[in-house]
Design a protein around this motif. Structure first.
Motif, PDB file in Angstrom:
ATOM      1  N   GLY A 185       0.826  -1.199   0.000  1.00 19.71           N
ATOM      2  CA  GLY A 185       0.000   0.000   0.000  1.00 19.71           C
ATOM      3  C   GLY A 185       0.861   1.249   0.000  1.00 19.71           C
ATOM      4  N   VAL A 186       0.219   2.383   0.216  1.00 21.13           N
ATOM      5  CA  VAL A 186       0.901   3.677   0.189  1.00 21.13           C
ATOM      6  C   VAL A 186       1.126   4.148   1.625  1.00 21.13           C
ATOM      7  CG1 VAL A 186       0.747   6.089  -0.549  1.00 21.13           C
ATOM      8  CG2 VAL A 186      -0.124   4.269  -2.030  1.00 21.13           C
ATOM      9  N   TRP A 187       2.364   4.534   1.907  1.00 21.32           N
ATOM     10  CA  TRP A 187       2.746   5.060   3.214  1.00 21.32           C
ATOM     11  C   TRP A 187       3.112   6.525   3.031  1.00 21.32           C
ATOM     12  CZ3 TRP A 187       3.743   1.849   7.724  1.00 21.32           C
ATOM     13  CH2 TRP A 187       3.415   0.510   7.534  1.00 21.32           C
ATOM     14  N   THR A 188       2.527   7.383   3.836  1.00 23.90           N
ATOM     15  CA  THR A 188       2.808   8.812   3.768  1.00 23.90           C
ATOM     16  C   THR A 188       3.509   9.256   5.051  1.00 23.90           C
ATOM     17  OG1 THR A 188       0.653   9.379   4.697  1.00 23.90           O
ATOM     18  CG2 THR A 188       0.811   9.279   2.281  1.00 23.90           C
ATOM     19  N   VAL A 189       4.107  10.411   4.991  1.00 20.18           N
ATOM     20  CA  VAL A 189       4.819  10.945   6.149  1.00 20.18           C
ATOM     21  C   VAL A 189       3.815  11.327   7.227  1.00 20.18           C
ATOM     22  CG1 VAL A 189       6.303  12.802   6.976  1.00 20.18           C
ATOM     23  CG2 VAL A 189       6.782  11.717   4.790  1.00 20.18           C
ATOM     24  N   ASP A 190       4.051  10.814   8.408  1.00 21.91           N
ATOM     25  CA  ASP A 190       3.220  11.121   9.569  1.00 21.91           C
ATOM     26  C   ASP A 190       3.825  12.262  10.370  1.00 21.91           C
ATOM     27  OD1 ASP A 190       1.049  10.530  11.446  1.00 21.91           O
ATOM     28  OD2 ASP A 190       2.629   9.759  12.766  1.00 21.91           O
ATOM     29  N   ASN A 191       5.162  12.258  10.479  1.00 20.52           N
ATOM     30  CA  ASN A 191       5.840  13.277  11.278  1.00 20.52           C
ATOM     31  C   ASN A 191       7.283  13.430  10.816  1.00 20.52           C
ATOM     32  OD1 ASN A 191       6.036  15.155  13.460  1.00 20.52           O
ATOM     33  ND2 ASN A 191       7.134  13.615  14.628  1.00 20.52           N
ATOM     34  N   VAL A 192       7.779  14.654  10.872  1.00 20.76           N
ATOM     35  CA  VAL A 192       9.185  14.945  10.588  1.00 20.76           C
ATOM     36  C   VAL A 192       9.738  15.715  11.777  1.00 20.76           C
ATOM     37  CG1 VAL A 192      10.835  16.103   9.075  1.00 20.76           C
ATOM     38  CG2 VAL A 192       8.779  15.080   8.101  1.00 20.76           C
ATOM     39  N   ASP A 193      10.811  15.191  12.357  1.00 22.72           N
ATOM     40  CA  ASP A 193      11.468  15.859  13.477  1.00 22.72           C
ATOM     41  C   ASP A 193      12.913  16.122  13.070  1.00 22.72           C
ATOM     42  OD1 ASP A 193      12.234  16.848  15.959  1.00 22.72           O
ATOM     43  OD2 ASP A 193      12.501  14.854  16.837  1.00 22.72           O
ATOM     44  N   ALA A 194      13.226  17.368  12.800  1.00 20.33           N
ATOM     45  CA  ALA A 194      14.575  17.744  12.380  1.00 20.33           C
ATOM     46  C   ALA A 194      15.255  18.507  13.502  1.00 20.33           C
ATOM     47  CB  ALA A 194      14.515  18.589  11.121  1.00 20.33           C
ATOM     48  N   GLN A 195      16.374  17.979  13.945  1.00 23.54           N
ATOM     49  CA  GLN A 195      17.160  18.630  14.991  1.00 23.54           C
ATOM     50  C   GLN A 195      18.515  19.009  14.399  1.00 23.54           C
ATOM     51  OE1 GLN A 195      17.238  15.942  18.320  1.00 23.54           O
ATOM     52  NE2 GLN A 195      15.015  15.840  18.415  1.00 23.54           N
TER      53      GLN A 195
ATOM     54  N   LEU B 143       6.572   9.727  -0.576  1.00 20.38           N
ATOM     55  CA  LEU B 143       5.641   8.612  -0.422  1.00 20.38           C
ATOM     56  C   LEU B 143       6.393   7.310  -0.624  1.00 20.38           C
ATOM     57  CD1 LEU B 143       2.695   9.822  -2.691  1.00 20.38           C
ATOM     58  CD2 LEU B 143       2.809   9.957  -0.210  1.00 20.38           C
ATOM     59  N   LEU B 144       5.995   6.303   0.113  1.00 19.35           N
ATOM     60  CA  LEU B 144       6.519   4.953  -0.086  1.00 19.35           C
ATOM     61  C   LEU B 144       5.350   4.099  -0.555  1.00 19.35           C
ATOM     62  CD1 LEU B 144       8.492   4.584   3.272  1.00 19.35           C
ATOM     63  CD2 LEU B 144       9.369   5.380   1.065  1.00 19.35           C
ATOM     64  N   LYS B 145       5.495   3.504  -1.727  1.00 21.59           N
ATOM     65  CA  LYS B 145       4.414   2.663  -2.262  1.00 21.59           C
ATOM     66  C   LYS B 145       4.932   1.233  -2.365  1.00 21.59           C
ATOM     67  CE  LYS B 145       1.031   2.327  -5.933  1.00 21.59           C
ATOM     68  NZ  LYS B 145       0.554   2.900  -7.212  1.00 21.59           N
ATOM     69  N   PHE B 146       4.477   0.384  -1.439  1.00 21.58           N
ATOM     70  CA  PHE B 146       4.855  -1.026  -1.449  1.00 21.58           C
ATOM     71  C   PHE B 146       3.918  -1.738  -2.416  1.00 21.58           C
ATOM     72  CE2 PHE B 146       6.621   0.580   2.430  1.00 21.58           C
ATOM     73  CZ  PHE B 146       7.772  -0.152   2.633  1.00 21.58           C
ATOM     74  N   ILE B 147       4.491  -2.272  -3.492  1.00 22.78           N
ATOM     75  CA  ILE B 147       3.702  -2.888  -4.554  1.00 22.78           C
ATOM     76  C   ILE B 147       3.368  -4.341  -4.224  1.00 22.78           C
ATOM     77  CG2 ILE B 147       3.625  -3.415  -7.023  1.00 22.78           C
ATOM     78  CD1 ILE B 147       3.812  -0.389  -6.373  1.00 22.78           C
ATOM     79  N   ASP B 148       4.364  -5.097  -3.831  1.00 15.65           N
ATOM     80  CA  ASP B 148       4.184  -6.508  -3.517  1.00 15.65           C
ATOM     81  C   ASP B 148       5.217  -6.919  -2.479  1.00 15.65           C
ATOM     82  OD1 ASP B 148       6.608  -6.883  -4.983  1.00 15.65           O
ATOM     83  OD2 ASP B 148       5.496  -7.218  -6.818  1.00 15.65           O
ATOM     84  N   ASP B 149       5.522  -8.204  -2.416  1.00 16.23           N
ATOM     85  CA  ASP B 149       6.419  -8.689  -1.370  1.00 16.23           C
ATOM     86  C   ASP B 149       7.882  -8.361  -1.589  1.00 16.23           C
ATOM     87  OD1 ASP B 149       6.799 -10.408  -3.477  1.00 16.23           O
ATOM     88  OD2 ASP B 149       6.738 -12.224  -2.266  1.00 16.23           O
ATOM     89  N   SER B 150       8.206  -7.648  -2.669  1.00 19.62           N
ATOM     90  CA  SER B 150       9.606  -7.283  -2.867  1.00 19.62           C
ATOM     91  C   SER B 150       9.804  -5.921  -3.538  1.00 19.62           C
ATOM     92  CB  SER B 150      10.326  -8.354  -3.703  1.00 19.62           C
ATOM     93  OG  SER B 150       9.783  -8.405  -5.008  1.00 19.62           O
ATOM     94  N   THR B 151       8.773  -5.334  -4.120  1.00 21.29           N
ATOM     95  CA  THR B 151       8.927  -4.097  -4.884  1.00 21.29           C
ATOM     96  C   THR B 151       8.317  -2.905  -4.142  1.00 21.29           C
ATOM     97  OG1 THR B 151       8.696  -5.398  -6.912  1.00 21.29           O
ATOM     98  CG2 THR B 151       8.549  -3.013  -7.134  1.00 21.29           C
TER      99      THR B 151
ATOM    100  N   LYS C   2       3.196   6.437   7.908  1.00 20.86           N
ATOM    101  CA  LYS C   2       2.064   5.594   8.280  1.00 20.86           C
ATOM    102  C   LYS C   2       1.367   5.134   6.999  1.00 20.86           C
ATOM    103  CE  LYS C   2      -1.237   9.350   8.741  1.00 20.86           C
ATOM    104  NZ  LYS C   2      -2.160  10.049   9.589  1.00 20.86           N
ATOM    105  N   LYS C   3       0.768   3.966   7.085  1.00 15.06           N
ATOM    106  CA  LYS C   3       0.080   3.400   5.930  1.00 15.06           C
ATOM    107  C   LYS C   3      -1.263   4.089   5.773  1.00 15.06           C
ATOM    108  CE  LYS C   3      -1.282  -0.999   3.945  1.00 15.06           C
ATOM    109  NZ  LYS C   3      -1.334  -2.452   4.174  1.00 15.06           N
ATOM    110  N   THR C   4      -1.540   4.565   4.542  1.00 15.95           N
ATOM    111  CA  THR C   4      -2.782   5.287   4.301  1.00 15.95           C
ATOM    112  C   THR C   4      -3.724   4.532   3.373  1.00 15.95           C
ATOM    113  OG1 THR C   4      -1.779   6.529   2.490  1.00 15.95           O
ATOM    114  CG2 THR C   4      -1.748   7.540   4.681  1.00 15.95           C
ATOM    115  N   LYS C   5      -3.201   3.691   2.515  1.00 20.38           N
ATOM    116  CA  LYS C   5      -4.042   2.941   1.566  1.00 20.38           C
ATOM    117  C   LYS C   5      -3.611   1.503   1.525  1.00 20.38           C
ATOM    118  CE  LYS C   5      -4.618   6.862  -1.497  1.00 20.38           C
ATOM    119  NZ  LYS C   5      -4.470   7.371  -2.832  1.00 20.38           N
TER     120      LYS C   5
END
Length: 136
Positions: free
Chosen positions: A32-42, A64-72, A133-136
């Motif tokens: 699925g699609v994972w989007t940024v939940d939080n950014v903490d820059a120090q 965005l991180l889009k996990f397509i299948d078990d390896s891609t 966090k996973k959104t879709k």
């Protein structure tokens, strides 16, 4: 000898579906699609001005991180999409990826913790921690 060989083959055939089922469970959890939940820059403010720091944070938020299948997995950064291959170490929860054109070099993306991927990078000017966090 034949009984031992038969036993090993039978054991392999019987345990393969369990191994596959465990992997497919991890895969479906990640797919699925994972989007940024939080950014903490120090960052060291003596080395980075606030405007540059804000640009870095905003750029990270667009990833965005889009996990397509078990390896891609596709890493999407604005207009750019990078095809990668991913692997999750079930014991440590560490998530690794490598770019499509790299045959052996894996990079650590982050750690899977309570349904979030938490990535931390140390740079010469400070530390940036991004959670997805996973959104879709």
């Amino acid at each position: 000898m034949k009984k031992t060989l038969f036993f090993l083959i039978a054991l392999t055939i019987l345990t393969f579906p369990m191994f596959y089922a465990c992997n497919s469970g991890q895969s479906s959890k990640m797919t699925g699609v994972w989007t940024v939940d939080n950014v903490d820059a120090q960052f060291d403010e003596a080395k980075v001005n606030p405007q540059t720091l804000q640009q870095v944070v905003e750029m990270e938020k667009q990833t965005l991180l889009k996990f397509i299948d078990d390896s891609t997995m596709h890493i999407i950064m604005g207009e750019n999409t990078f095809r990668t291959f991913w692997n999750l170490d079930k014991e440590t929860g560490k998530l690794f990826y490598r770019f499509e054109d790299s045959k052996t070099s894996y990079n650590e993306l982050g750690v899977l913790i309570d349904g979030l991927i938490v990535a931390e990078s140390t740079t010469p000017v400070g530390i940036i921690k991004v959670s997805y966090k996973k959104t879709k």
